[in-house]
Design an enzyme around this catalytic site. Structure first.
Site, PDB file in Angstrom:
ATOM      1  N   SER A 130       0.843  -1.195   0.000  1.00 12.68           N
ATOM      2  CA  SER A 130       0.000   0.000   0.000  1.00 12.68           C
ATOM      3  C   SER A 130       0.881   1.249   0.000  1.00 12.68           C
ATOM      4  O   SER A 130       0.472   2.297  -0.506  1.00 12.68           O
ATOM      5  CB  SER A 130      -0.918   0.006   1.218  1.00 12.68           C
ATOM      6  OG  SER A 130      -0.189   0.187   2.412  1.00 12.68           O
ATOM      7  N   ASP A 175       8.419  -2.723  -5.833  1.00 12.02           N
ATOM      8  CA  ASP A 175       7.041  -2.327  -5.545  1.00 12.02           C
ATOM      9  C   ASP A 175       6.581  -1.214  -6.487  1.00 12.02           C
ATOM     10  O   ASP A 175       5.490  -1.267  -7.052  1.00 12.02           O
ATOM     11  CB  ASP A 175       6.919  -1.837  -4.093  1.00 12.02           C
ATOM     12  CG  ASP A 175       7.383  -2.873  -3.096  1.00 12.02           C
ATOM     13  OD1 ASP A 175       7.676  -4.010  -3.510  1.00 12.02           O
ATOM     14  OD2 ASP A 175       7.469  -2.548  -1.898  1.00 12.02           O
TER      15      ASP A 175
HETATM   16  P1  ADP Z   1       2.647  -2.211   2.957  1.00 11.04           P
HETATM   17  O1  ADP Z   1       3.359  -1.328   1.982  1.00 11.04           O
HETATM   18  O2  ADP Z   1       3.044  -3.642   2.831  1.00 11.04           O
HETATM   19  O3  ADP Z   1       1.164  -2.067   2.920  1.00 11.04           O
HETATM   20  P2  ADP Z   1       3.983  -0.479   4.807  1.00 11.04           P
HETATM   21  O4  ADP Z   1       4.200  -0.554   6.265  1.00 11.04           O
HETATM   22  O5  ADP Z   1       5.158  -0.331   3.919  1.00 11.04           O
HETATM   23  O6  ADP Z   1       3.111  -1.769   4.411  1.00 11.04           O
HETATM   24  O7  ADP Z   1       3.020   0.745   4.468  1.00 11.04           O
HETATM   25  C1  ADP Z   1       1.803   0.932   5.156  1.00 11.04           C
HETATM   26  C2  ADP Z   1       1.670   2.395   5.573  1.00 11.04           C
HETATM   27  O8  ADP Z   1       1.416   3.208   4.406  1.00 11.04           O
HETATM   28  C3  ADP Z   1       0.497   2.658   6.466  1.00 11.04           C
HETATM   29  O9  ADP Z   1       0.830   2.430   7.818  1.00 11.04           O
HETATM   30  C4  ADP Z   1       0.205   4.130   6.196  1.00 11.04           C
HETATM   31  O10 ADP Z   1       1.098   4.975   6.896  1.00 11.04           O
HETATM   32  C5  ADP Z   1       0.538   4.274   4.725  1.00 11.04           C
HETATM   33  N1  ADP Z   1      -0.646   4.148   3.835  1.00 11.04           N
HETATM   34  C6  ADP Z   1      -0.638   3.550   2.629  1.00 11.04           C
HETATM   35  N2  ADP Z   1      -1.858   3.620   2.044  1.00 11.04           N
HETATM   36  C7  ADP Z   1      -2.658   4.269   2.899  1.00 11.04           C
HETATM   37  C8  ADP Z   1      -4.043   4.646   2.884  1.00 11.04           C
HETATM   38  N3  ADP Z   1      -4.822   4.369   1.842  1.00 11.04           N
HETATM   39  N4  ADP Z   1      -4.534   5.302   3.957  1.00 11.04           N
HETATM   40  C9  ADP Z   1      -3.739   5.586   5.014  1.00 11.04           C
HETATM   41  N5  ADP Z   1      -2.441   5.260   5.074  1.00 11.04           N
HETATM   42  C10 ADP Z   1      -1.890   4.613   4.051  1.00 11.04           C
HETATM   43 MG    MG Z   2       5.451  -0.956   1.986  1.00  7.58          MG
END
Ligand code: ADP
Ligand code: MG
Length: 391
Positions: A130, A175
């Site tokens: 994400s 990614d």
């Molecule tokens: P991954 O990339 O595997 O999902 P990460 O820890 O690298 O896990 O990234 C997740 C973080 O990205 C969340 O904790 C938040 O800070 C941020 N994030 C990404 N997308 C969103 C979203 N749609 N809404 C809120 N925060 C987001």
């Molecule tokens: Mg990530």
């Protein structure tokens, strides 16, 4: 358009926050690593896919120099000046967007700020990246807003730098590249030496399941660094041994490993076997997909997991359990751990017609052993990031 209802929700939330419609909206998907385990830092090959979940970043120019940024799921806003983005310690989601703004600022001067809101449907922190989806949707939208010309690889690098400098995560480029270069029904093939990106057809007869065990084993960070050091040591050994240049394990063939590995410390030899074999498996897998041989590709996925177990020792009981269960589920063609290992997720290749039933069987099999099901998501390899609304 993919995820139209999320797009509409993002636009409605934007209007609720700022009292007007967004002028530009960009979309970027998450990603899954399909095969190519620990090959990236050995300058090798990876096959990945953009997934059918993603993030929308909606923006409109402001008159002053202040930027307002809202996380659409929290409906919480942060403010900062357009010329001076700095990492923050609270509302850390803003770092991904501010980091991208900082990268774009190296390519131009921005006279005005913006109002922005992002909203998506990727489970956060579940290994589907994400974070890259947020960076890339931000990068596309802000590059369009400020008329910055940047090719996709430059945008990928801007996303990576945001992650390094603002989020403090030393990620590679997989990614961001997967999010940008995804194509419906295709896997993205990335060469981490040349950064050449191609595609391999998966077709519509098969889909992927991602099974998140949420297992996380202790010492993970130390183990990861140890693996990297072992790969370095092995590359140095082959550099001395082989008649041709070796800058990374990418340059060593499986035949060369077999001929020379007895000269190495046993542990380092086994660690090196994994990325060396894996790189050949990715190349072979892409050839099989080009011929439409899904069964063959699935078998290569199982071999990848066996190599993780035997040589790299980056699997764990929970991941092995999912892969072993998958072998007995109707329609499953292949399964392997996805990502760094030591916990996390298994990616499964399954016939499209059997996907829902297989997802249920895998969750139930996991629950029978561990008392709670693993999260299983059906994934259709999908198109990559794009601008979905512009003036
Ligand atoms: P991954 O990339 O595997 O999902 P990460 O820890 O690298 O896990 O990234 C997740 C973080 O990205 C969340 O904790 C938040 O800070 C941020 N994030 C990404 N997308 C969103 C979203 N749609 N809404 C809120 N925060 C987001
Ligand atoms: Mg990530």
């Amino acid at each position: 358009m993919q995820n139209r209802e999320i797009f509409e929700a993002a636009c409605a939330k934007f209007k609720q926050c700022y009292g007007r419609d967004p002028v530009i909206v960009a979309y970027a998907p998450g990603r899954v690593e399909v095969i190519g385990n620990h090959t990236d830092y050995n300058e090798g090959l990876v096959l990945s896919a953009a997934i059918n979940n993603g993030t929308f970043f909606a923006v409109a120019p402001a008159t002053g120099t202040t930027c307002r940024l809202t996380a659409g799921d929290l409906m919480h806003e942060v403010r900062f000046e357009v010329g001076a983005p700095e990492p923050v310690r609270t509302d850390t989601w803003a770092n991904y967007c501010m980091g991208v703004l900082a990268g774009l600022l190296q390519r131009g001067k921005f006279a005005h700020g913006f109002d922005a809101l992002f909203f998506g449907n990727i489970p956060l922190g579940s290994g589907l990246s994400s974070s890259a989806a947020l960076e890339i949707s931000t990068a596309l939208a802000l590059a369009r807003l400020y008329n910055i010309k940047a090719d996709p690889l430059s945008l990928a690098r801007i996303g990576q730098q945001a992650e390094h400098k603002f989020a403090g995560v030393k990620c590679g480029l997989l990614d961001q590249i997967s999010s940008l270069f995804g194509r419906a029904g295709m896997l993205v093939q990335t060469d981490f030496r040349s950064l050449e990106v191609g595609h391999a057809p998966l077709g519509s007869d098969a889909v992927l399941l991602i099974c998140n065990t949420h297992a996380k084993h202790a010492l993970v960070d130390g183990e990861y660094n140890q693996r990297r050091a072992d790969c370095e040591a092995a590359a140095e050994f082959f550099r001395q041994r082989l008649p041709h240049p070796v800058t990374a394990l990418r340059d060593v063939s499986w035949a060369e490993w077999e001929e020379h590995h007895s000269g190495l410390d046993d542990r380092i030899a086994r660690r090196a076997a994994h990325p060396i074999g894996e790189n050949e498996r990715v190349a072979k897998g892409a050839e099989l997909l080009a011929k439409g041989d899904l069964e063959g590709f699935g078998r290569v996925m199982f071999l990848s997991h066996e190599s993780s177990q035997r040589y790299f020792e980056n699997s764990c009981e929970e991941l092995d359990h999912v892969v072993e269960t998958a072998r007995g589920v109707a329609g499953v063609l292949g399964a392997r751990l996805s990502g760094g290992g030591f916990g996390g997720s298994v990616v499964v290749l399954v016939r499209a017609a059997d996907a829902e039933a297989a997802a249920g069987a895998l969750a139930a099999g996991y629950a029978a052993r561990y008392g709670k099901p693993c999260d299983v998501l059906v994934i259709h390899p999908s198109d990559g990031a794009s601008i979905v609304k512009e003036p």
